[in-house]
Motif scaffolding. Structure first.
Motif: not given
Length: 385
Positions: A205-213, A215-231, A245-247
């Motif tokens: 889902g994060v990757a799709a948001g980045v591909l679609a440009d 302006p906001y990609v909100g991720l419902v996750a803990s800080d630890e899991r958010a880092t994993e999902e971004v990677e 991560r900046s997106a």
């Protein structure tokens, strides 16, 4: 010969009639392109427009319709309509031989440079539908889709192919794919994206948001899991994790001390409304404000609040179910063990399967499959003993 004050029965030249303008609006909305409505709200002769005449101005400044036949007035309308679209705010403009005669609070006055003179006042209304993409079939995602139905937004709920039909309003577009490129192609450019699959396919889902440009990609996750999902998302896109991560906004949602799925959805919807009103959140100042706000309230771990703390490598906390290798289901069919999370998986119903080293590995969700593909040797080594 003086211009007839009542003149407007003359042909409208190449301008579209009201029916054509409405059809053009429908077409622009279908394509998700912003535009502005231009409506004549006051006239003083001699001008060739009547009160109620209207036109559509596209984002690139093309005017279709009728607000008077003189190019000088049309050029002012087109340029100011573009400004209104960019700002996302309506405006009232006046065009007169002496702008001071119509200038007043709430109106922007411009000179009428046409030989026929006359006065026009035109209301410019920007129109832009917000595309809200909710990724996940979790209780939070479904609640958000239901609540967003009350707003003037187009809602697309992204679920994995084969998931049961979600309980969402009839107008919700349900997209059954978790391939980032397919999601981005289906939703168009610059949607607002909320990812809440609770570890199932958040990275996608994060990757799709980045591909679609987005302006906001909100991720419902803990800080630890958010880092994993971004990677993982960075791996899927073959991009720098810091750029991904900046997106991403995490924690997503307005801090209201939410705990239940419905409360979390309400906090997310509040942030969606805020994002839509601001137009974009990709500037450094807004990102800094969001970070400061998160620090002030100590962040909010949505996974803990919703009762879903998917903290292991695949984003799923399935617990120790005692499955160490291939098993047999209650009906006697062969079963497999997800090498990432240890969950028993029916190969025929696996969410994803990956070939590695001549073997086929089956996974409970796409998140586990993505984790395996990033470091297959590590997970295989853990399974072999």
């Amino acid at each position: 010969m003086p211009h007839d004050e009542t003149a407007h029965d003359a042909p409208r030249g190449s301008g579209l009639d009201d029916g054509d303008v409405s059809a053009l609006e429908d077409e622009l909305q279908t394509r998700g392109e912003p535009y502005a409505r231009a409506t004549v709200v006051r006239r003083e002769p001699p001008v060739s427009a009547n009160v109620g005449d209207r036109a559509v101005v596209t984002q690139d400044g093309e005017l279709h319709g009728w607000v008077g036949g003189v190019s000088c007035a049309q050029s002012v309308v087109a340029e100011e309509a573009r400004e209104a679209i960019a700002a996302g705010e309506p405006r009232l403009i006046g065009i007169a031989p002496d702008p001071a005669t119509v200038d007043r609070p709430g109106l922007d006055a411009f000179p009428m440079r046409c030989h026929s003179d006359g006065v026009l006042e035109i209301f410019l209304e920007p129109v832009a539908r917000t595309e809200l993409v909710v990724v996940g079939d979790s209780p939070v995602a479904r609640s958000l889709a239901r609540m967003a139905d009350e707003l003037a937004v187009d809602v697309t709920l992204v679920v994995a192919d084969g998931d049961a039909e979600p309980d969402v309003p009839a107008g919700t577009n349900v997209l059954a794919t978790v391939e980032p490129s397919e999601i981005a192609d289906a939703v168009g450019r610059s949607p607002v994206v909320v990812v809440a699959s609770m570890g199932g396919y958040d990275a996608r889902g994060v990757a799709a948001g980045v591909l679609a440009d987005a302006p906001y990609v909100g991720l419902v996750a803990s800080d630890e899991r958010a880092t994993e999902e971004v990677e993982r998302a960075a791996g899927l896109l073959d991009r720098d994790p810091e750029g991904i991560r900046s997106a991403v906004t995490n924690p997503a949602g307005v801090d209201i001390d939410a705990h239940t799925p419905a409360e979390l959805a309400a906090s997310l919807l509040a942030e969606v409304v805020d994002v839509r009103s601001r137009g974009s959140v990709d500037d450094d100042a807004a990102a800094s404000e969001d970070a400061d706000a998160a620090a002030d309230h100590g962040g909010h771990d949505h996974d803990d609040h919703s009762g879903h703390d998917h903290s292991d490598g695949g984003g799923h906390d399935h617990g120790d179910d005692g499955h160490e290798g291939d098993e047999t289901d209650a009906d006697g069919s062969d079963a497999a063990v997800d090498p990432v999370c240890g969950m028993t998986v029916d190969p025929d119903d696996a969410a994803a399967s990956v070939e590695y080293g001549g073997e086929t590995y089956h996974f409970c969700c796409h998140g586990c499959a993505d984790s395996f593909e990033s470091e297959p040797a590590e997970y295989v080594a853990e399974v072999e003993p």
